[in-house]
Design an enzyme around this catalytic site. Structure first.
Site, short mmCIF file in Angstrom:
data_model
loop_
_atom_site.label_atom_id
_atom_site.label_comp_id
_atom_site.label_asym_id
_atom_site.label_seq_id
_atom_site.Cartn_x
_atom_site.Cartn_y
_atom_site.Cartn_z
CE LYS A 198 -0.36 -0.30 5.04
NZ LYS A 198 -1.21 -0.72 6.18
CE1 TYR A 257 11.68 31.64 3.55
CE2 TYR A 257 12.08 29.28 3.31
CZ TYR A 257 11.68 30.51 2.77
OH TYR A 257 11.32 30.57 1.46
C1 LIG Z 1 -0.49 -1.71 6.87
C2 LIG Z 1 -1.12 -2.98 7.26
C3 LIG Z 1 -0.33 -4.13 7.42
C4 LIG Z 1 1.18 -4.09 7.36
O1 LIG Z 1 1.64 -3.57 8.59
P1 LIG Z 1 3.20 -3.43 8.93
O2 LIG Z 1 3.20 -2.96 10.34
O3 LIG Z 1 3.74 -2.40 8.00
O4 LIG Z 1 3.82 -4.75 8.73
C5 LIG Z 1 -0.98 -5.32 7.67
N1 LIG Z 1 -2.33 -5.38 7.78
C6 LIG Z 1 -3.10 -4.29 7.66
C7 LIG Z 1 -4.56 -4.41 7.83
C8 LIG Z 1 -2.53 -3.05 7.42
O5 LIG Z 1 -3.30 -1.96 7.33
#
Ligand SMILES: *Cc1c(COP(=O)(O)O)cnc(C)c1O
Length: 364
Positions: free
Chosen positions: A38, A257
């Site tokens: 993702k 800045y």
């Molecule tokens: C993002 C996510 C993961 C992965 O989590 P990590 O901590 O990055 O390994 C797994 N399951 C769900 C439902 C998530 O939203």
């Protein structure tokens, strides 16, 4: 790998390290692992990352958004399972062979009705909330579904899943509570359906957190899934950004800045081509460093939108066009950088902006 334009930073992504991390996590899990890609593969490029994992044998990928699923399907072609964590928008039909996570009783009803109408069960995952209070069927919805499992007719449930809230805190009592709630609810609602449980940190919690499909994300990308203990994962990214100018300033002259830094003596200021618009978080102002030929160069002054200044006084040999390593190297991992500004490595990676050249290496 493309060529960096003049003045462009290069984000180098070691696909072999991601694959090695995925294999390592699979061995620890003793059961299959998906690849969570993702947010464009945590900022590193979902398609190249997933292609490398696919070549290594990964068959299931998780994205958050439907649009991320379309991009990934176009990049991977038919075959691998692509699961959309946030589900499909209401009324959305089957989409490019993507699979939705059903996050409410309403999702269950809509997709089951569609499957019954089509006379072909709809593939989907069922998400049971056991402690996040975010997405997934809550306890009341779970009870209603357990009392009337005919509501699942029309669905081809591939996995029943839940998500841990405190997996990075092994001693937190919510971990065991979630494991117990999940085991109990999954047995009542979806007996015989494969289960998907642990994220990266959950993989390290022990056998009670094993399932038919773990969902590691951050650990694939080198983030430490075991905070407080040495990082067992391989590092994946380096970010090198060119020096645009170097100037000498006199004692009393200010930098950037807000005149946020004042030279105490003669100072060599190196200005590099990255700022908060590139995800070099502004809250790192005055509290981070870069590496030049392996040595630390202190960040001075405020981080601007497109530029950041470093104290190069100790580096008389540094020239415009030389590159400073803003991310990566000893003492400067995404986790190290996150610790300096009160965030987590996940945010450091996912903030990395679109102006860098993403150079994916290895992974054949
Ligand atoms: C993002 C996510 C993961 C992965 O989590 P990590 O901590 O990055 O390994 C797994 N399951 C769900 C439902 C998530 O939203």
């Amino acid at each position: 790998m493309g060529e960096a334009a003049a003045g462009q930073g290069v984000l180098r992504i070691e696909l072999d390290a991601i694959v090695a991390n995925w294999r390592d996590l699979g061995a620890r899990h003793g059961a299959p692992c998906a690849g969570v890609v993702k947010a464009d593969g945590y900022g590193l490029g979902a398609v190249p990352v997933a292609r490398a994992l696919l070549a290594a044998g990964c068959r299931t990928f998780f994205v958050a958004h439907l649009t991320e699923g379309f991009v990934l399907r176009a990049g991977l072609g038919a075959g691998p399972e692509i699961i959309v964590l946030n589900g499909f928008p209401p009324g959305a039909d089957e989409q490019a062979g993507l699979m939705p996570v059903l996050n409410s009783l309403g999702d269950v009803a809509a997709h089951a009705a569609a499957g019954r109408a089509e006379g072909r069960p709809r593939p989907a995952l069922l998400h049971l909330d056991t402690g996040m209070s975010r997405l997934g069927l809550d306890a009341a919805e779970q009870a209603a579904l357990a009392a009337d499992r005919s509501r699942l007719t029309g669905l081809d449930l591939r996995f029943v899943m839940t998500h841990l809230a405190c997996a990075d805190e092994p001693a937190h009592p919510l971990n065991a509570a979630q494991a117990a709630r999940f085991a109990e609810a999954a047995a009542r609602i979806a007996p015989g359906v494969p289960r998907s449980f642990a994220n990266s940190s959950g993989l390290f919690l022990g056998p009670a957190y094993r399932s038919d499909l773990a969902r590691p994300g951050c650990a694939l990308y080198g983030i430490n899934p075991t905070p407080g203990v040495a990082n067992p994962m391989r590092q994946v990214v380096t970010l090198e950004v060119p020096v645009l100018q170097i100037r000498e300033i006199a004692a009393g002259t200010t930098v950037g800045y807000g005149a946020g830094y004042t030279a105490h003596g003669r100072l060599r200021v190196a200005t590099v081509a990255a700022g908060y618009a590139d995800g070099y978080l502004r809250s790192l102002s005055g509290r981070s460093l870069a590496l030049f030929q392996g040595r630390a160069v202190p960040l001075i002054g405020r981080i601007s939108m497109d530029l950041t200044t470093f104290d190069a006084t100790e580096f008389p040999e540094m020239r415009p066009g030389d590159r400073l390593m803003l991310v990566g190297g000893p003492g400067n991992t995404p986790d190290d950088i996150a610790a300096r500004c009160g965030t987590i490595g996940y945010e450091v990676l996912t903030a990395l902006g679109p102006r860098y050249l993403r150079a994916h290496v290895g992974g054949a």
